[in-house]
Design an enzyme around this catalytic site. Structure first.
Site, PDB file in Angstrom:
ATOM      1  N   HIS A  62       0.819  -1.214   0.000  1.00 15.65           N
ATOM      2  CA  HIS A  62       0.000   0.000   0.000  1.00 15.65           C
ATOM      3  C   HIS A  62       0.855   1.268   0.000  1.00 15.65           C
ATOM      4  O   HIS A  62       0.536   2.240  -0.687  1.00 15.65           O
ATOM      5  CB  HIS A  62      -0.955  -0.018   1.199  1.00 15.65           C
ATOM      6  CG  HIS A  62      -1.978  -1.101   1.113  1.00 15.65           C
ATOM      7  ND1 HIS A  62      -2.275  -1.924   2.166  1.00 15.65           N
ATOM      8  CD2 HIS A  62      -2.750  -1.502   0.080  1.00 15.65           C
ATOM      9  CE1 HIS A  62      -3.208  -2.789   1.793  1.00 15.65           C
ATOM     10  NE2 HIS A  62      -3.513  -2.550   0.533  1.00 15.65           N
ATOM     11  N   ASP A  86      -9.875  -3.059  -0.092  1.00 19.77           N
ATOM     12  CA  ASP A  86      -9.491  -3.164   1.325  1.00 19.77           C
ATOM     13  C   ASP A  86      -9.233  -1.806   1.951  1.00 19.77           C
ATOM     14  O   ASP A  86      -9.190  -1.671   3.171  1.00 19.77           O
ATOM     15  CB  ASP A  86      -8.285  -4.079   1.501  1.00 19.77           C
ATOM     16  CG  ASP A  86      -7.064  -3.638   0.692  1.00 19.77           C
ATOM     17  OD1 ASP A  86      -6.799  -2.423   0.596  1.00 19.77           O
ATOM     18  OD2 ASP A  86      -6.374  -4.519   0.159  1.00 19.77           O
ATOM     19  N   ASP A 137     -17.745  -0.476 -11.924  1.00 16.90           N
ATOM     20  CA  ASP A 137     -16.667  -0.897 -12.815  1.00 16.90           C
ATOM     21  C   ASP A 137     -15.674   0.253 -12.999  1.00 16.90           C
ATOM     22  O   ASP A 137     -16.027   1.339 -13.457  1.00 16.90           O
ATOM     23  CB  ASP A 137     -17.269  -1.298 -14.161  1.00 16.90           C
ATOM     24  CG  ASP A 137     -16.247  -1.902 -15.104  1.00 16.90           C
ATOM     25  OD1 ASP A 137     -15.067  -1.493 -15.074  1.00 16.90           O
ATOM     26  OD2 ASP A 137     -16.625  -2.785 -15.889  1.00 16.90           O
ATOM     27  N   ASP A 155      -4.947  -0.404  -8.137  1.00 14.84           N
ATOM     28  CA  ASP A 155      -4.724  -1.461  -7.149  1.00 14.84           C
ATOM     29  C   ASP A 155      -5.581  -2.655  -7.548  1.00 14.84           C
ATOM     30  O   ASP A 155      -6.611  -2.934  -6.940  1.00 14.84           O
ATOM     31  CB  ASP A 155      -5.091  -0.944  -5.755  1.00 14.84           C
ATOM     32  CG  ASP A 155      -4.841  -1.970  -4.666  1.00 14.84           C
ATOM     33  OD1 ASP A 155      -4.338  -3.068  -4.982  1.00 14.84           O
ATOM     34  OD2 ASP A 155      -5.171  -1.677  -3.502  1.00 14.84           O
ATOM     35  N   PRO A 162     -12.446 -10.526 -13.540  1.00 16.31           N
ATOM     36  CA  PRO A 162     -12.874  -9.141 -13.767  1.00 16.31           C
ATOM     37  C   PRO A 162     -11.727  -8.152 -13.888  1.00 16.31           C
ATOM     38  O   PRO A 162     -11.930  -7.017 -14.321  1.00 16.31           O
ATOM     39  CB  PRO A 162     -13.734  -8.829 -12.529  1.00 16.31           C
ATOM     40  CG  PRO A 162     -13.286  -9.794 -11.489  1.00 16.31           C
ATOM     41  CD  PRO A 162     -12.901 -11.039 -12.236  1.00 16.31           C
TER      42      PRO A 162
END
Length: 274
Positions: A62, A86, A137, A155, A162
């Site tokens: 991150h 997240d 999306d 990220d 997908p």
């Protein structure tokens, strides 16, 4: 009896961790979502059998996806994160006082909810009043928001299901249009040991669109091979010129000294940029 979780990272290699219990399992509209408790890394999020994040080593990914771009751009006020349900990248983005808006676009809302429950220290930034969360999306969102962002951070999960479209040139073209005239993008681009062809292709695609393109790496124990890559595209600002932000960052891996050394790549990684 000992319980172990193994991620098959390639057909011939895997990583395994001793686990104590399964905390959560569901099949979302997009993927299988599991949260497991491990002895070595604490809570671990697994999507479709692939490790996404853990309590113990999440800060590396991150921080490195976020701070390199944020310290290359001199004044990043409007930041977009594609994926990253997240919340870890958003947590890092909102450490910058000059950020006015931070938008998270995640296709799977269940990932966001699971992170809030099982990874509160990662998802903490989602509560910042500057943050807007969109469950939709990312490719479509990019296409509908031209010339709006100073920094875009991708990220994504691995290039399957997908997320496949997030590693293709039309998506990078959309990012280029969604960035302002001096904008910067960074995408996670997988392992230099296991994904060399992908890294080479993504680097070439981004380099045809941006004035500056730069590959850099970080050490992340739970990701395939432990060595991970990121690719930056910058319209105006040379990644070699660090714009030091005024605020002192609360980081565990990233530092300005590290930033200055990032682009000194091992020869086998450097070859992927040629």
């Amino acid at each position: 009896m000992d319980l172990w979780y193994t991620e098959k990272q390639t057909p011939d290699h895997g990583i395994t961790s001793k686990i104590t219990r399964t905390l959560h399992h569901e099949q979302t509209d997009f993927q299988s979502l599991d949260i497991i408790e491990t002895k070595q890394f604490g809570n671990m999020m697994v999507l479709d059998g692939m490790v996404m994040t853990t309590d113990q080593d999440e800060f590396v990914y991150h921080e490195m996806l976020t701070h390199v771009a944020m310290n290359t751009h001199p004044n990043p006020k409007h930041v977009l994160v594609i994926g990253g349900g997240d919340g870890g990248v958003i947590r890092e983005v909102v450490k910058y006082e000059q950020v006015e808006t931070a938008t998270l676009v995640e296709i799977d809302g269940q990932v966001i909810e699971a992170a809030k429950t099982y990874f509160p220290q990662i998802a903490s930034g989602l509560a910042d009043p500057r943050v807007t969360v969109k469950v939709e999306d990312g490719i479509k969102f990019i296409a509908e928001h031209p010339n709006q962002f100073d920094v875009i951070l991708v990220d994504s999960t691995e290039p399957v299901g997908p997320a496949v479209g997030l590693f293709q040139k039309p998506f990078y073209e959309g990012i280029h249009e969604a960035l302002k005239e001096d904008g910067i993008m960074v995408a996670q681009t997988e392992s230099p040991w296991f994904n060399r062809d992908l890294i080479r292709r993504v680097y070439q695609d981004i380099s045809t669109l941006f004035q500056y393109t730069q590959l850099y790496t970080a050490s992340i124990p739970t990701y395939p091979s432990g060595l991970w890559s990121f690719t930056m595209g910058s319209k105006k600002y040379d990644p070699l010129h660090l714009h030091e932000q005024e605020n002192l960052l609360d980081t565990k891996y990233y530092s300005r000294e590290l930033h200055r050394s990032l682009y000194q790549l091992p020869n086998f990684v450097k070859e992927l940029t040629k």
